[in-house]
Design a protein around this motif. Structure first.
Motif, PDB file in Angstrom:
ATOM      1  N   ILE A  46       0.948  -1.317   0.042  1.00 49.06           N
ATOM      2  CA  ILE A  46      -0.043  -0.041   0.041  1.00 49.06           C
ATOM      3  C   ILE A  46       0.850   1.322  -0.068  1.00 49.06           C
ATOM      4  CG2 ILE A  46      -1.693   1.207   1.289  1.00 49.06           C
ATOM      5  CD1 ILE A  46      -3.096  -1.256   2.312  1.00 49.06           C
ATOM      6  N   VAL A  47       2.143   1.209   0.706  1.00 49.20           N
ATOM      7  CA  VAL A  47       2.794   2.323   0.727  1.00 49.20           C
ATOM      8  C   VAL A  47       3.239   2.892  -0.742  1.00 49.20           C
ATOM      9  CG1 VAL A  47       5.270   3.365   1.486  1.00 49.20           C
ATOM     10  CG2 VAL A  47       3.540   1.948   3.027  1.00 49.20           C
ATOM     11  N   GLU A  48       3.763   1.724  -1.392  1.00 49.58           N
ATOM     12  CA  GLU A  48       4.401   2.018  -2.697  1.00 49.58           C
ATOM     13  C   GLU A  48       3.141   2.501  -3.623  1.00 49.58           C
ATOM     14  OE1 GLU A  48       4.998  -0.569  -0.972  1.00 49.58           O
ATOM     15  OE2 GLU A  48       7.229  -0.563  -0.591  1.00 49.58           O
ATOM     16  N   LYS A  49       1.989   1.879  -3.615  1.00 51.50           N
ATOM     17  CA  LYS A  49       0.919   2.041  -4.430  1.00 51.50           C
ATOM     18  C   LYS A  49       0.371   3.266  -4.111  1.00 51.50           C
ATOM     19  CE  LYS A  49       0.080  -2.793  -5.458  1.00 51.50           C
ATOM     20  NZ  LYS A  49      -0.978  -4.035  -5.460  1.00 51.50           N
ATOM     21  N   SER A  50       0.147   3.640  -2.903  1.00 52.73           N
ATOM     22  CA  SER A  50      -0.505   5.129  -2.755  1.00 52.73           C
ATOM     23  C   SER A  50       0.283   6.265  -2.563  1.00 52.73           C
ATOM     24  CB  SER A  50      -1.054   4.785  -1.113  1.00 52.73           C
ATOM     25  OG  SER A  50       0.049   4.827  -0.275  1.00 52.73           O
ATOM     26  N   GLY A  51       1.671   5.992  -2.351  1.00 56.05           N
ATOM     27  CA  GLY A  51       2.437   7.211  -2.440  1.00 56.05           C
ATOM     28  C   GLY A  51       2.741   7.942  -1.231  1.00 56.05           C
ATOM     29  N   TYR A  52       1.845   7.255   0.019  1.00 55.75           N
ATOM     30  CA  TYR A  52       1.853   7.653   1.335  1.00 55.75           C
ATOM     31  C   TYR A  52       2.892   7.002   2.285  1.00 55.75           C
ATOM     32  CZ  TYR A  52      -2.015  10.798  -0.004  1.00 55.75           C
ATOM     33  OH  TYR A  52      -2.875  11.421  -0.731  1.00 55.75           O
ATOM     34  N   SER A  53       3.394   7.578   3.254  1.00 52.82           N
ATOM     35  CA  SER A  53       4.098   6.947   4.319  1.00 52.82           C
ATOM     36  C   SER A  53       3.129   5.836   5.030  1.00 52.82           C
ATOM     37  CB  SER A  53       4.770   7.687   5.155  1.00 52.82           C
ATOM     38  OG  SER A  53       3.943   8.425   6.017  1.00 52.82           O
ATOM     39  N   LYS A  54       3.939   4.903   5.642  1.00 52.07           N
ATOM     40  CA  LYS A  54       3.377   3.983   6.469  1.00 52.07           C
ATOM     41  C   LYS A  54       2.592   4.788   7.558  1.00 52.07           C
ATOM     42  CE  LYS A  54       3.935  -0.733   8.570  1.00 52.07           C
ATOM     43  NZ  LYS A  54       4.926  -1.751   8.676  1.00 52.07           N
ATOM     44  N   GLU A  55       3.480   5.838   8.256  1.00 46.31           N
ATOM     45  CA  GLU A  55       3.014   6.505   9.255  1.00 46.31           C
ATOM     46  C   GLU A  55       1.551   7.059   8.881  1.00 46.31           C
ATOM     47  OE1 GLU A  55       5.959   6.605   8.166  1.00 46.31           O
ATOM     48  OE2 GLU A  55       6.988   5.247   9.652  1.00 46.31           O
ATOM     49  N   ASP A  56       1.851   7.848   7.674  1.00 44.83           N
ATOM     50  CA  ASP A  56       0.176   8.503   7.452  1.00 44.83           C
ATOM     51  C   ASP A  56      -0.836   7.443   7.233  1.00 44.83           C
ATOM     52  OD1 ASP A  56       1.383  10.992   7.714  1.00 44.83           O
ATOM     53  OD2 ASP A  56       1.708  11.380   5.500  1.00 44.83           O
ATOM     54  N   ILE A  57      -0.431   6.574   6.602  1.00 42.14           N
ATOM     55  CA  ILE A  57      -1.601   5.487   6.437  1.00 42.14           C
ATOM     56  C   ILE A  57      -2.049   4.941   7.542  1.00 42.14           C
ATOM     57  CG2 ILE A  57      -2.015   3.136   5.309  1.00 42.14           C
ATOM     58  CD1 ILE A  57       0.163   3.665   3.296  1.00 42.14           C
ATOM     59  N   ILE A  58      -1.385   4.352   8.569  1.00 40.19           N
ATOM     60  CA  ILE A  58      -2.010   4.143   9.770  1.00 40.19           C
ATOM     61  C   ILE A  58      -2.680   5.063  10.501  1.00 40.19           C
ATOM     62  CG2 ILE A  58      -1.241   3.375  12.130  1.00 40.19           C
ATOM     63  CD1 ILE A  58       1.191   1.754  10.802  1.00 40.19           C
ATOM     64  N   ALA A  59      -2.060   6.433  10.418  1.00 43.23           N
ATOM     65  CA  ALA A  59      -2.913   7.466  11.401  1.00 43.23           C
ATOM     66  C   ALA A  59      -4.116   7.784  10.778  1.00 43.23           C
ATOM     67  CB  ALA A  59      -1.932   8.804  11.216  1.00 43.23           C
ATOM     68  N   ASN A  60      -4.095   7.586   9.465  1.00 44.71           N
ATOM     69  CA  ASN A  60      -5.565   8.136   8.765  1.00 44.71           C
ATOM     70  C   ASN A  60      -6.611   6.712   8.989  1.00 44.71           C
ATOM     71  OD1 ASN A  60      -5.536  10.690   7.268  1.00 44.71           O
ATOM     72  ND2 ASN A  60      -3.578   9.646   6.887  1.00 44.71           N
ATOM     73  N   TYR A  61      -6.035   5.526   8.833  1.00 39.35           N
ATOM     74  CA  TYR A  61      -6.773   4.378   9.034  1.00 39.35           C
ATOM     75  C   TYR A  61      -7.293   4.278  10.480  1.00 39.35           C
ATOM     76  CZ  TYR A  61      -8.474  -0.440   9.436  1.00 39.35           C
ATOM     77  OH  TYR A  61      -8.935  -1.785   9.523  1.00 39.35           O
ATOM     78  N   ASP A  62      -6.495   4.784  11.301  1.00 34.60           N
ATOM     79  CA  ASP A  62      -6.888   4.364  12.778  1.00 34.60           C
ATOM     80  C   ASP A  62      -8.021   5.645  13.037  1.00 34.60           C
ATOM     81  OD1 ASP A  62      -5.358   2.569  13.347  1.00 34.60           O
ATOM     82  OD2 ASP A  62      -3.540   3.907  14.438  1.00 34.60           O
ATOM     83  N   VAL A  63      -7.855   6.675  12.587  1.00 35.15           N
ATOM     84  CA  VAL A  63      -8.829   7.824  12.701  1.00 35.15           C
ATOM     85  C   VAL A  63     -10.253   7.370  12.086  1.00 35.15           C
ATOM     86  CG1 VAL A  63      -9.789  10.093  11.966  1.00 35.15           C
ATOM     87  CG2 VAL A  63      -7.655   9.589  12.860  1.00 35.15           C
ATOM     88  N   LEU A  64     -10.080   6.527  10.923  1.00 36.40           N
ATOM     89  CA  LEU A  64     -11.398   6.014  10.286  1.00 36.40           C
ATOM     90  C   LEU A  64     -12.079   4.762  11.142  1.00 36.40           C
ATOM     91  CD1 LEU A  64     -13.445   5.993   8.013  1.00 36.40           C
ATOM     92  CD2 LEU A  64     -11.840   4.330   6.638  1.00 36.40           C
ATOM     93  N   ILE A  65     -11.304   3.909  11.802  1.00 35.81           N
ATOM     94  CA  ILE A  65     -11.888   2.948  12.703  1.00 35.81           C
ATOM     95  C   ILE A  65     -12.348   3.717  14.056  1.00 35.81           C
ATOM     96  CG2 ILE A  65     -11.249   0.871  14.046  1.00 35.81           C
ATOM     97  CD1 ILE A  65     -11.307   0.567  10.987  1.00 35.81           C
ATOM     98  N   GLU A  66     -11.710   4.376  14.759  1.00 37.70           N
ATOM     99  CA  GLU A  66     -12.325   5.107  15.648  1.00 37.70           C
ATOM    100  C   GLU A  66     -13.789   5.846  15.514  1.00 37.70           C
ATOM    101  OE1 GLU A  66      -9.141   7.708  16.914  1.00 37.70           O
ATOM    102  OE2 GLU A  66      -7.771   6.065  17.279  1.00 37.70           O
ATOM    103  N   TYR A  67     -13.761   6.488  14.232  1.00 42.18           N
ATOM    104  CA  TYR A  67     -14.931   7.145  13.810  1.00 42.18           C
ATOM    105  C   TYR A  67     -15.990   6.277  13.718  1.00 42.18           C
ATOM    106  CZ  TYR A  67     -18.215   9.615  10.911  1.00 42.18           C
ATOM    107  OH  TYR A  67     -19.360   9.975  10.429  1.00 42.18           O
ATOM    108  N   ASN A  68     -15.880   5.051  13.218  1.00 47.24           N
ATOM    109  CA  ASN A  68     -16.968   4.069  12.902  1.00 47.24           C
ATOM    110  C   ASN A  68     -17.334   3.300  14.273  1.00 47.24           C
ATOM    111  OD1 ASN A  68     -17.364   3.994  10.277  1.00 47.24           O
ATOM    112  ND2 ASN A  68     -15.484   3.138   9.649  1.00 47.24           N
ATOM    113  N   SER A  69     -16.787   3.798  15.498  1.00 48.46           N
ATOM    114  CA  SER A  69     -17.121   3.126  16.713  1.00 48.46           C
ATOM    115  C   SER A  69     -18.667   4.079  17.144  1.00 48.46           C
ATOM    116  CB  SER A  69     -16.241   3.346  17.914  1.00 48.46           C
ATOM    117  OG  SER A  69     -16.755   3.139  19.229  1.00 48.46           O
TER     118      SER A  69
END
Length: 221
Positions: A46-69
């Motif tokens: 996903i890092v290579e295909k998206s162009g975003y760093s792993k840290e950014d990817i995890i940060a944005n994903y975690d926010v999405l999961i927290e929001y879905n609670s």
């Protein structure tokens, strides 16, 4: 066959309640099982295909999961990614669906608990068998659908649960889609199916254990 002949209409109704509980619980567990996505970050490149760093990817994903609670109150705002109004609305609708799963899980858990207490009094365990059988239906149907054409299944799912096309993201407006590849959703679907299947197997083993002593007692009589 002897066990199947003992099945009553009430057992079928109970099996639907138990199945809804197991399915809802499986969805909730999968949603909150973040290691699956963390694994896919590397596995799916996903890092290579998206162009975003792993840290950014995890940060944005975690926010999405927290929001879905259902316990999260507030608007969705990704830390490093922009979002369109349509994209935000889609995630609001997704949150509503997940909240519904939480509600179904809670209601069916209470009902299942009451059923267990009542049935235990009369040593009537046929509902455990019917619940096991009904829970194996979903893995078979979903498994076949996915095996035949996951892309088609993915589209059908969205058309069933959403009355708009906001789920079709434009990466330029909603780059969050770049870090959520279809294959990840396939893995999530397989995890849900696997958990439901495990639930079915555990129910069947429980039924065998509960009726083992009963069978021996009948033989003595």
């Amino acid at each position: 066959m002897k066990h199947l002949r003992q099945i009553k209409f009430t057992d079928v109704v109970i099996s639907i309640i138990v199945s809804l509980f197991i399915i809802s619980l499986s969805v909730i567990l999968t949603l909150n099982f973040r290691p699956l996505y963390y694994f896919d970050i590397n596995h799916l490149n996903i890092v290579e295909k998206s162009g975003y760093s792993k840290e950014d990817i995890i940060a944005n994903y975690d926010v999405l999961i927290e929001y879905n609670s259902p316990f999260y109150k507030g608007e969705l705002s990704f830390p490093t990614l922009p979002s369109s109004p349509e994209g935000i609305q889609h995630f609001e609708e997704v949150k509503d669906i997940f909240t519904l799963f939480y509600i179904i899980a809670l209601i069916t858990f209470v009902l299942t608990l009451l059923i267990i207490i009542y049935k235990r009094k009369y040593k009537d365990y046929t509902y455990v068998l019917t619940s096991s059988l009904s829970n194996i239906i979903l893995p078979i149907l979903v498994g076949l659908f996915i095996a035949i054409d996951f892309d088609r299944a993915f589209v059908v799912f969205h058309k069933m649960f959403f009355n708009n096309d906001y789920w079709i993201f434009d990466p330029n407006k909603d780059p969050i889609i770049l870090i959520l590849p279809d294959t990840f959703f396939l893995h999530a679907a397989l995890l849900i199916v696997s958990l439901v299947l495990v639930g079915s197997i555990l129910l069947f083993l429980l039924y065998l254990k509960l009726t083992k002593g009963k069978g021996k007692a009948n033989e003595k009589e």
